[in-house]
Write a protein that holds these residues in place. Sequence first.
Motif, PDB file in Angstrom:
ATOM      1  N   PRO A  37     -30.676  26.825 -13.258  1.00  0.00           N
ATOM      2  CA  PRO A  37     -30.449  26.525 -14.678  1.00  0.00           C
ATOM      3  C   PRO A  37     -29.322  25.505 -14.858  1.00  0.00           C
ATOM      4  CG  PRO A  37     -30.534  28.899 -14.303  1.00  0.00           C
ATOM      5  CD  PRO A  37     -30.458  28.252 -12.951  1.00  0.00           C
ATOM      6  N   VAL A  38     -29.397  24.763 -15.954  1.00  0.00           N
ATOM      7  CA  VAL A  38     -28.385  23.770 -16.324  1.00  0.00           C
ATOM      8  C   VAL A  38     -27.832  24.133 -17.689  1.00  0.00           C
ATOM      9  CG1 VAL A  38     -27.997  21.339 -16.930  1.00  0.00           C
ATOM     10  CG2 VAL A  38     -29.406  21.924 -14.936  1.00  0.00           C
ATOM     11  N   LEU A  39     -26.521  23.951 -17.853  1.00  0.00           N
ATOM     12  CA  LEU A  39     -25.851  24.240 -19.122  1.00  0.00           C
ATOM     13  C   LEU A  39     -25.020  23.033 -19.524  1.00  0.00           C
ATOM     14  CD1 LEU A  39     -23.071  25.252 -20.690  1.00  0.00           C
ATOM     15  CD2 LEU A  39     -25.180  26.439 -21.304  1.00  0.00           C
ATOM     16  N   GLU A  40     -25.068  22.683 -20.787  1.00  0.00           N
ATOM     17  CA  GLU A  40     -24.191  21.621 -21.284  1.00  0.00           C
ATOM     18  C   GLU A  40     -23.774  21.898 -22.725  1.00  0.00           C
ATOM     19  OE1 GLU A  40     -21.976  19.866 -20.724  1.00  0.00           O
ATOM     20  OE2 GLU A  40     -22.403  17.725 -20.540  1.00  0.00           O
ATOM     21  N   VAL A  41     -22.597  21.389 -23.058  1.00  0.00           N
ATOM     22  CA  VAL A  41     -22.089  21.395 -24.423  1.00  0.00           C
ATOM     23  C   VAL A  41     -22.363  20.010 -24.998  1.00  0.00           C
ATOM     24  CG1 VAL A  41     -20.061  21.733 -25.877  1.00  0.00           C
ATOM     25  CG2 VAL A  41     -20.273  22.981 -23.709  1.00  0.00           C
ATOM     26  N   THR A  42     -22.961  19.947 -26.169  1.00  0.00           N
ATOM     27  CA  THR A  42     -23.454  18.664 -26.667  1.00  0.00           C
ATOM     28  C   THR A  42     -23.320  18.562 -28.180  1.00  0.00           C
ATOM     29  OG1 THR A  42     -25.402  17.189 -26.702  1.00  0.00           O
ATOM     30  CG2 THR A  42     -25.808  19.552 -26.857  1.00  0.00           C
ATOM     31  N   SER A  43     -23.261  17.327 -28.665  1.00  0.00           N
ATOM     32  CA  SER A  43     -23.412  17.090 -30.103  1.00  0.00           C
ATOM     33  C   SER A  43     -24.872  16.816 -30.427  1.00  0.00           C
ATOM     34  CB  SER A  43     -22.541  15.912 -30.552  1.00  0.00           C
ATOM     35  OG  SER A  43     -22.984  14.715 -29.953  1.00  0.00           O
ATOM     36  N   GLY A  44     -25.706  16.804 -29.390  1.00  0.00           N
ATOM     37  CA  GLY A  44     -27.144  16.664 -29.572  1.00  0.00           C
ATOM     38  C   GLY A  44     -27.789  15.595 -28.731  1.00  0.00           C
ATOM     39  N   ASN A  45     -27.206  14.408 -28.671  1.00  0.00           N
ATOM     40  CA  ASN A  45     -27.842  13.320 -27.937  1.00  0.00           C
ATOM     41  C   ASN A  45     -27.841  13.541 -26.425  1.00  0.00           C
ATOM     42  OD1 ASN A  45     -28.738  11.757 -30.070  1.00  0.00           O
ATOM     43  ND2 ASN A  45     -26.863  10.554 -30.208  1.00  0.00           N
ATOM     44  N   GLN A  46     -26.705  13.987 -25.890  1.00  0.00           N
ATOM     45  CA  GLN A  46     -26.687  14.282 -24.457  1.00  0.00           C
ATOM     46  C   GLN A  46     -27.661  15.399 -24.132  1.00  0.00           C
ATOM     47  OE1 GLN A  46     -26.154  12.982 -21.341  1.00  0.00           O
ATOM     48  NE2 GLN A  46     -23.982  12.738 -21.829  1.00  0.00           N
ATOM     49  N   GLY A  47     -27.739  16.379 -25.025  1.00  0.00           N
ATOM     50  CA  GLY A  47     -28.671  17.475 -24.825  1.00  0.00           C
ATOM     51  C   GLY A  47     -30.116  17.012 -24.811  1.00  0.00           C
ATOM     52  N   CYS A  48     -30.460  16.056 -25.686  1.00  0.00           N
ATOM     53  CA  CYS A  48     -31.828  15.522 -25.708  1.00  0.00           C
ATOM     54  C   CYS A  48     -32.131  14.795 -24.407  1.00  0.00           C
ATOM     55  CB  CYS A  48     -32.010  14.588 -26.896  1.00  0.00           C
ATOM     56  SG  CYS A  48     -32.008  15.418 -28.507  1.00  0.00           S
TER      57      CYS A  48
END
Length: 325
Positions: A73-84
């Motif tokens: 699994p991968v986890l990230e904290v994002t404002s949205g664009n990095q997550g997309c």
Amino acid sequence: MAKVNGVPNEIKASALDLIGETPLLALDRLHPGPGRILVKCEFNNPGASIKCRSAMHMIQEARAKGLLKPGQPVLEVTSGNQGCGLAIVCAIYGHPLTVTMSKGNSVQRAIHMEALGAKCIRVPQVEGTYGNVTINDVKAAEDEGLRIAEEIGAYYVNQFNNEDNANSHYLTTGPEIWRQSGHHVDAFVATVGTAGTFAGTTRYLKEKNPNIKCFVVEPEGSQPIKGTPITKPLHLLQGSGYGCIPNLFKFETMDGTLSVTDEDAVEYKKLVGEKEGLYVGYTSGANVAAAVKLLKSGLIPEDAWVVTSLNDSGLKYTPVPESLT
């Protein structure tokens, strides 16, 4: 170029092949001169933002270094664009993705990430408002993300401290700008969130020509890189201007800073649409506003070519309040 039955074709193997090599466009209708504004059309990436570049490079490097195991699994904290961007990359490589994001970031981003198979945890804000996210809101999302990462054994991408974020732009964005412009770059301007785009792109451009002037774009009233007190922590530039100096930021490639107001960002976001036919986000409007200001400032020759980026699509945002239109 691949061949089918001996005939060359341009079939792409995956969505990863759609990342980067975005067009460099002249905004000659919006700014007919003197000088010229050139923009990288980063909304052309499959995740509709510049963050696809760093998402791909960070995951590929983590896999190559053995930090990210197959299927982990991968986890990230994002404002949205990095997550997309990460949702695209993780879908291709087979990594379940969980992201934490402040509820202050536009819900359109959460919808986008979840459509790509990611799990998006929207974390309540601690001091901001919807569409206006502060550093403390980000920290709240980060705390929740770190808790979940430990709980599920996920690889934490950590874009704010991951040097491969900046390296992605040193390896792709900078070289593309240099090549596409015919080696004609007088100045580069960019908003700063993680600082990956600014740090990597300016490092490459300065290596090619140390005389290129590089300016950080900050929201007026939230200008820590300039070194002034934070008087307006809330603004429209989601994913940037958090009121702190990012760990990836390098002062040695910066020649100065430029400030933009929310009104500037809204005005030029609208002008990019009406004059150039492109629907972009608020940081894109801020970048273009800053490029225009720079050309009028006397800090560079009036006939200079200024390069910046249209960071993402306007489809990622909730409409701006009427008070700013």
